[in-house]
Design a protein around this motif. Structure first.
Motif, short mmCIF file in Angstrom:
data_model
loop_
_atom_site.label_atom_id
_atom_site.label_comp_id
_atom_site.label_asym_id
_atom_site.label_seq_id
_atom_site.Cartn_x
_atom_site.Cartn_y
_atom_site.Cartn_z
N ARG A 79 25.05 -8.19 21.82
CA ARG A 79 24.43 -7.73 20.76
C ARG A 79 23.24 -6.29 21.32
NH1 ARG A 79 20.55 -12.83 18.56
NH2 ARG A 79 22.31 -14.01 17.90
N LYS A 80 24.00 -5.66 22.28
CA LYS A 80 22.97 -4.68 23.07
C LYS A 80 23.02 -3.47 22.35
CE LYS A 80 22.27 -6.55 27.66
NZ LYS A 80 22.85 -6.66 28.92
N ARG A 81 22.31 -2.48 22.76
CA ARG A 81 22.42 -1.19 21.89
C ARG A 81 23.39 -0.47 21.93
NH1 ARG A 81 17.52 2.93 23.47
NH2 ARG A 81 16.77 1.12 24.20
N PHE A 82 24.43 -0.54 22.81
CA PHE A 82 25.66 0.46 22.85
C PHE A 82 26.48 -0.16 21.72
CE2 PHE A 82 29.32 -1.68 24.30
CZ PHE A 82 28.69 -3.09 24.86
N ILE A 83 26.28 -1.42 21.30
CA ILE A 83 27.17 -2.18 20.31
C ILE A 83 26.64 -1.62 18.76
CG2 ILE A 83 27.64 -4.11 19.06
CD1 ILE A 83 28.13 -5.26 21.79
N GLY A 84 25.23 -1.37 18.80
CA GLY A 84 24.71 -0.94 17.43
C GLY A 84 24.86 0.45 17.46
N THR A 91 30.02 -7.37 19.28
CA THR A 91 29.80 -8.42 20.25
C THR A 91 31.03 -8.87 20.62
OG1 THR A 91 27.34 -8.67 20.34
CG2 THR A 91 28.55 -10.30 21.55
N ALA A 92 31.79 -9.26 19.66
CA ALA A 92 33.19 -9.93 19.93
C ALA A 92 34.10 -9.14 20.40
CB ALA A 92 33.64 -10.58 18.50
N GLY A 93 34.04 -7.90 20.03
CA GLY A 93 34.86 -6.75 20.41
C GLY A 93 34.78 -6.49 21.83
N ALA A 94 33.44 -6.66 22.33
CA ALA A 94 33.21 -6.37 23.74
C ALA A 94 33.64 -7.77 24.54
CB ALA A 94 31.76 -5.94 23.84
N VAL A 95 33.29 -8.83 24.13
CA VAL A 95 33.72 -10.11 24.69
C VAL A 95 35.26 -10.00 24.64
CG1 VAL A 95 33.77 -12.41 24.27
CG2 VAL A 95 31.51 -10.90 24.40
N ALA A 96 35.96 -9.84 23.78
CA ALA A 96 37.43 -9.87 23.68
C ALA A 96 38.13 -9.08 24.75
CB ALA A 96 38.01 -9.45 22.49
N TRP A 97 37.38 -7.85 24.98
CA TRP A 97 37.77 -6.99 26.08
C TRP A 97 37.56 -7.63 27.24
CZ3 TRP A 97 40.75 -2.64 27.11
CH2 TRP A 97 40.43 -1.88 28.16
N ASP A 113 20.14 -4.02 13.33
CA ASP A 113 19.80 -5.16 13.60
C ASP A 113 20.43 -5.97 14.87
OD1 ASP A 113 18.51 -7.91 13.93
OD2 ASP A 113 18.84 -8.23 11.80
N PRO A 114 19.87 -6.30 15.95
CA PRO A 114 20.49 -6.82 17.18
C PRO A 114 21.27 -8.26 16.56
CG PRO A 114 18.66 -5.84 17.93
CD PRO A 114 18.49 -5.72 16.34
N ALA A 115 20.67 -8.68 16.04
CA ALA A 115 21.19 -10.10 15.47
C ALA A 115 22.31 -10.09 14.55
CB ALA A 115 20.06 -11.05 14.78
N ASP A 116 22.70 -8.92 14.01
CA ASP A 116 23.91 -8.55 13.33
C ASP A 116 24.84 -7.94 13.94
OD1 ASP A 116 23.59 -9.29 10.58
OD2 ASP A 116 23.16 -7.45 9.82
#
Ligand code: HH2
Length: 290
Positions: free
Chosen positions: A228-233, A248-254, A240-243
């Motif tokens: 949920r971090k800012r770079f993802i926003g 986040t899924a993209g980063a976690v998959a990577w 909204d970080p909760a959105d």
């Protein structure tokens, strides 16, 4: 294709956390009024414990209980208040769930009390900024996460600069491992984290994520917290970080595809599905390549 090392055992008191076979999920329990994405949602003990139990049910492999936000600009929480927030939560969680519970704190006094309450891991975003933290981890045989941060949360996002962010972060973590080992903490108790968003701009975060394989050289498990971090926003345009779940899924998959050992996440239910798929594709392929 990246080549992985042997599976690693991360020793956290009486727990042996097997790293390398699949991507482990560290579920976040923020007992704070002001965390950047879920501040205030789990501030009282009951709701924090419920959240921890829910995350364990959803497939968290370990939990990280924090009583002080480290978001950019955050003020330090007095030790007594942090103790009041986290210790009762840890005490109850270790009785109610079977997964190892950690405490996210930079204060040795809070770490010591959380360990007395049954925690197995200390997640220190200052990597032993207070050297007493090494003594705490050593005395209790606790797992210790050493994270890179430039400066402190109050000032860390004020124009961060590096000549070569990947090399500097890796060298810093290597030197903190050296200090921890010199203070008597066995390497098998250590885990490193490059500290996404801690004194780093978008390009720094992306450079680190592109070079995760190089952190394997440190011969400890590698943890990444991108959730949920800012770079993802910034990359998705989601305020909204909760959105920020898909980002986040993209980063976690990577991270999973790169062989990161642990990911620290808010959304365990969704990220469990992500890593199940990526691990099935990537881990056997990597073993074959290795
Ligand atoms: N990120 C946060 C807090 N603690 N610890 C590690 N090891 N790695 C991280 O990336 C990391 C961390 C920030 O996330 P969160 O806990 O959700 O927010 P806050 O610090 O505002 O409570």
């Amino acid at each position: 294709m990246l080549v992985m090392g042997e599976p690693l055992i991360w020793r956290c008191r009486d727990r042996e956390i097997v790293c390398g076979e699949r991507t482990l999920l560290m579920g976040i329990v923020n007992v704070t009024p002001d965390s950047f994405s879920d501040g205030g949602a789990f501030l009282d003990t009951d709701s924090a414990v419920d959240q921890g139990v829910r995350l364990a049910d959803e497939g968290a492999d370990l939990l990280d209980v924090g009583g002080e936000s480290t978001r950019p600009g955050a003020e330090e929480v007095p030790v007594g208040e942090e103790l009041d927030r986290v210790v009762p939560v840890v005490e109850r969680l270790v009785k109610e769930i079977d997964v190892p519970v950690g405490v996210d704190t930079r204060k040795p006094a809070v770490a010591r009390s959380a360990l007395e309450a049954g925690a197995a891991i200390v997640n220190d975003v200052t990597a032993g900024g207070d050297p007493e933290m090494f003594a705490v981890a050593r005395d209790d045989g606790a797992g210790l996460v050493l994270m890179h941060m430039r400066g402190d949360p109050k000032t860390m996002q004020e124009d961060p600069r590096y000549d070569d962010v990947v090399t500097q972060v890796r060298d810093y973590l290597a030197s903190r491992i050296g200090s921890a080992v010199a203070a008597g903490v066995p390497r098998a108790q250590l885990c490193v984290d490059p500290g996404i968003g801690f004194g780093k701009n978008l390009e720094h975060n992306l450079a680190i994520l592109r070079s995760l394989a190089s952190f394997r050289e440190l011969r400890t498990p590698v943890l990444v917290g991108a959730s949920r971090k800012r770079f993802i926003g910034q990359l998705t345009g989601v305020e909204d970080p909760a959105d920020r779940i898909e980002g986040t899924a993209g980063a976690v998959a990577w991270c999973a595809a790169q062989g990161v050992d642990l990911v620290r996440v808010h959304d365990v239910w969704q990220m469990r599905r992500v890593v199940n798929v990526v691990d099935a594709i990537a881990r056997p392929a990597r073993e074959a390549a290795g």
